[in-house]
Structure formats: C-alpha cells, structure tokens
Design a protein around this motif. Structure first.
Motif, mmCIF file in Angstrom:
data_model
loop_
_atom_site.group_PDB
_atom_site.id
_atom_site.type_symbol
_atom_site.label_atom_id
_atom_site.label_comp_id
_atom_site.label_asym_id
_atom_site.label_seq_id
_atom_site.Cartn_x
_atom_site.Cartn_y
_atom_site.Cartn_z
ATOM 1 N N VAL A 77 0.852 -1.320 0.088
ATOM 2 C CA VAL A 77 0.056 0.016 0.025
ATOM 3 C C VAL A 77 0.900 1.308 0.049
ATOM 4 O O VAL A 77 1.996 1.362 0.737
ATOM 5 C CB VAL A 77 -0.995 0.163 1.185
ATOM 6 C CG1 VAL A 77 -1.840 1.435 1.318
ATOM 7 C CG2 VAL A 77 -1.871 -1.192 1.052
ATOM 8 N N GLN A 106 1.303 5.332 0.192
ATOM 9 C CA GLN A 106 0.838 6.563 0.523
ATOM 10 C C GLN A 106 1.603 7.829 0.469
ATOM 11 O O GLN A 106 2.810 7.606 0.529
ATOM 12 C CB GLN A 106 0.264 6.713 2.318
ATOM 13 C CG GLN A 106 -0.665 5.524 2.690
ATOM 14 C CD GLN A 106 -0.888 5.803 4.219
ATOM 15 O OE1 GLN A 106 -0.731 4.692 4.911
ATOM 16 N NE2 GLN A 106 -1.390 6.646 4.642
ATOM 17 N N TRP A 121 -3.260 10.854 0.067
ATOM 18 C CA TRP A 121 -3.248 10.032 -0.879
ATOM 19 C C TRP A 121 -2.915 8.793 -0.574
ATOM 20 O O TRP A 121 -1.862 8.400 0.272
ATOM 21 C CB TRP A 121 -2.615 10.378 -2.215
ATOM 22 C CG TRP A 121 -2.908 9.785 -3.491
ATOM 23 C CD1 TRP A 121 -4.140 9.591 -4.134
ATOM 24 C CD2 TRP A 121 -1.930 8.566 -3.853
ATOM 25 N NE1 TRP A 121 -3.772 8.784 -5.247
ATOM 26 C CE2 TRP A 121 -2.433 7.945 -5.158
ATOM 27 C CE3 TRP A 121 -0.790 8.190 -3.377
ATOM 28 C CZ2 TRP A 121 -1.779 7.031 -5.794
ATOM 29 C CZ3 TRP A 121 -0.043 7.101 -4.188
ATOM 30 C CH2 TRP A 121 -0.643 6.659 -5.364
ATOM 31 N N CYS A 122 -3.703 7.582 -1.014
ATOM 32 C CA CYS A 122 -3.517 6.116 -0.775
ATOM 33 C C CYS A 122 -3.710 5.571 -2.091
ATOM 34 O O CYS A 122 -4.691 5.497 -2.612
ATOM 35 C CB CYS A 122 -4.453 5.574 0.452
ATOM 36 S SG CYS A 122 -4.415 3.881 0.645
ATOM 37 N N ASP A 123 -2.878 4.343 -2.306
ATOM 38 C CA ASP A 123 -3.056 3.472 -3.587
ATOM 39 C C ASP A 123 -2.888 2.086 -2.822
ATOM 40 O O ASP A 123 -1.840 1.578 -2.562
ATOM 41 C CB ASP A 123 -1.712 3.676 -4.491
ATOM 42 C CG ASP A 123 -2.387 2.991 -5.885
ATOM 43 O OD1 ASP A 123 -1.439 2.757 -6.596
ATOM 44 O OD2 ASP A 123 -3.240 2.508 -6.004
ATOM 45 N N TRP A 135 -9.267 4.163 5.956
ATOM 46 C CA TRP A 135 -8.410 5.130 6.593
ATOM 47 C C TRP A 135 -8.642 5.036 7.936
ATOM 48 O O TRP A 135 -9.800 5.120 8.234
ATOM 49 C CB TRP A 135 -8.693 6.551 5.914
ATOM 50 C CG TRP A 135 -8.664 7.034 4.660
ATOM 51 C CD1 TRP A 135 -9.236 6.918 3.460
ATOM 52 C CD2 TRP A 135 -7.182 7.421 4.196
ATOM 53 N NE1 TRP A 135 -8.637 7.213 2.359
ATOM 54 C CE2 TRP A 135 -7.105 7.461 2.715
ATOM 55 C CE3 TRP A 135 -6.214 7.821 4.789
ATOM 56 C CZ2 TRP A 135 -6.050 8.198 1.890
ATOM 57 C CZ3 TRP A 135 -4.950 8.058 4.238
ATOM 58 C CH2 TRP A 135 -5.078 8.352 2.723
ATOM 59 N N ASP A 186 -7.614 4.147 -6.058
ATOM 60 C CA ASP A 186 -6.959 4.986 -5.084
ATOM 61 C C ASP A 186 -8.032 5.959 -4.393
ATOM 62 O O ASP A 186 -9.187 6.048 -4.739
ATOM 63 C CB ASP A 186 -5.585 5.976 -5.888
ATOM 64 C CG ASP A 186 -6.114 6.625 -6.985
ATOM 65 O OD1 ASP A 186 -5.499 7.903 -7.215
ATOM 66 O OD2 ASP A 186 -7.395 6.329 -7.449
ATOM 67 N N CYS A 203 -3.575 4.211 6.020
ATOM 68 C CA CYS A 203 -4.490 3.646 4.826
ATOM 69 C C CYS A 203 -4.095 2.207 4.999
ATOM 70 O O CYS A 203 -3.215 1.557 5.191
ATOM 71 C CB CYS A 203 -4.205 4.144 3.591
ATOM 72 S SG CYS A 203 -5.128 3.484 2.084
ATOM 73 N N GLY A 253 -0.434 0.848 4.783
ATOM 74 C CA GLY A 253 0.673 1.663 4.306
ATOM 75 C C GLY A 253 1.668 2.258 5.300
ATOM 76 O O GLY A 253 1.566 1.834 6.640
ATOM 77 N N SER A 268 0.887 8.745 6.739
ATOM 78 C CA SER A 268 1.226 9.989 6.613
ATOM 79 C C SER A 268 1.209 10.724 7.904
ATOM 80 O O SER A 268 0.008 10.793 8.664
ATOM 81 C CB SER A 268 0.091 10.696 5.731
ATOM 82 O OG SER A 268 0.425 10.144 4.410
#
Lengths: 114, 109
Positions: A4, A6, A22-24, A34, A74, A92, A106, A109
């Motif tokens: 993941v 971020q 942002w998160c993928d 989240w 995302d 995330c 992830g 952040s």
C-alpha cells in the motif's frame, strides 16, 4: 511484493489550512480503509470503502473531513480546515475480499498542525 | 460497547525470558481476535489471528471467552521480538477492526 502506497509521508501545516492525503491500495483489493492514530493510542477507523462506495464513515468528522475513492482504486482523504487536534498519523489499509481481518497497511502520513 | 484493552504500555524482559502481552476485550457477540505487530521503521502487519490457532514466530494466543481475553505468549523472548504489539477485534463477517492502545515490548540482551 505489492504494498500500500501513501503520500505524503510527512505534512506540516498551520491550523485552518487544507490538507490532503493520498493512498494507493494493493492491486485488486476492493476494500480500503483510512485509520487515524493519535500518539500513544491505537488506530481508529475513520472510513471504509468497498470499491467506490462508503461502507462505514460513522467516525469521520464530516464537518471537516472528506474521503473519496472515485474509481474504486486510489483514495484521497482531505481535512479542511485543519485543527490542532488533527495532528496524528493517518494510515491507509486495504484487504482482499474474503480475507477477513488481514489488513495490509501503508507507511502512513504523519500530520502536524501548528 | 466494543472495546479492546491492553493494560500495559511497556513490557521489558531479558532475552530468553517468557513473555505475556495482555489483551482483554468487550464485545456483544462472538468476535474475531487478532494480534498486529509493528517493528521499528516497518508497517503495521498481522501477526496472528485466533481462528488460525497457529504459532507465528514462536508466539501463540488463546481466546478465553469466559475471561474475554486474548493474551499473546512466547516462552523464550528474542531481541528481534522488540516491537509495538496491538490487539484487535472484529465482528464475525465484518472487516472493521477495533484496536487496543498497544504494548511496547522491549527485549534486552
């Protein structure tokens, strides 16, 4: 190995400013989460998506927080305006449908609001 | 109310000593219980889940429904076990995890 992603890793902002994270998720993971982790506490769920739909946002402070996952891939988490109490790690996670309980996180952040 | 309680913020032991990280939960129903671990500078990751009834890295955890506990145990701690450990629960059939506040395990040489 898929992970993941971020961004940003760190964000410093002044109160009343807008911030976005942002998160993928891992490719193919339909469920995205989240979490917010305040220093010294465990992660708390803010919002859960199943594909592009919100499944649970009961703990999301909707007056200032918003989250979207428009194409079911995302996701973006936004805070506007930021407050001092929003300083935290925003995590995330994603998981594979049917694999209950194993969330892939992830790196997070870290937000500091001055 | 759904809650996970980890009473110890910090647990310090010497290498080779037994370890028990405590976890108690409150849940109206039959939850699934998990232990997650975060090593220094790494991501939070699943260590084990009660339904698997397996030992991971020498750790085991038994769900005690009578005492509503899910303590994590290892007979002989290793320095590489030093990490932050989080107990978590979810309802049967849901993916929403509720985490405890975590316990930092320090294993000294």
């Amino acid at each position: 190995e898929a992970e993941v992603a971020q961004s940003p890793r760190y964000k410093i902002t002044e109160k009343s400013q807008a911030v976005a994270f942002w998160c993928d998720p891992i490719s193919g993971h339909a469920t995205l989460y989240w979490y917010r982790q305040i220093l010294g506490q465990g992660p708390e769920l803010l919002v859960q998506f199943q594909d592009e739909s919100v499944v649970d946002d009961s703990q999301l402070p909707k007056d200032r927080f918003s989250a979207e996952r428009l194409k079911g891939v995302d996701s973006t988490l936004k805070i506007q305006p930021a407050e001092l109490g929003d300083s935290a790690m925003y995590l995330c996670a994603s998981n594979n449908q049917g694999n209950t309980g194993e969330l892939f996180f992830g790196e997070g952040s870290r937000l500091t609001v001055l | 109310a759904q809650r996970v309680t980890q009473p110890e913020k910090l647990l310090s032991v010497f290498k080779g000593a037994p370890v028990e990280l405590k976890c108690n939960y409150s849940y109206s129903g039959s939850p699934e219980l998990f232990w997650y671990v975060q090593y220094s500078r790494q991501r939070l990751q699943l260590l084990l889940r009660h339904i698997s009834r397996e030992s991971i890295k020498g750790f085991t955890a038994d769900l005690n429904k009578g005492e509503t506990s899910f303590h994590l145990k290892k007979p002989f701690a290793q320095e590489e076990d030093s990490a932050m450990y989080y107990c978590a629960l979810s309802g049967i059939g849901t993916d929403k995890l509720i985490f405890g506040t975590g316990t930092r395990l320090q294993v000294f040489p």
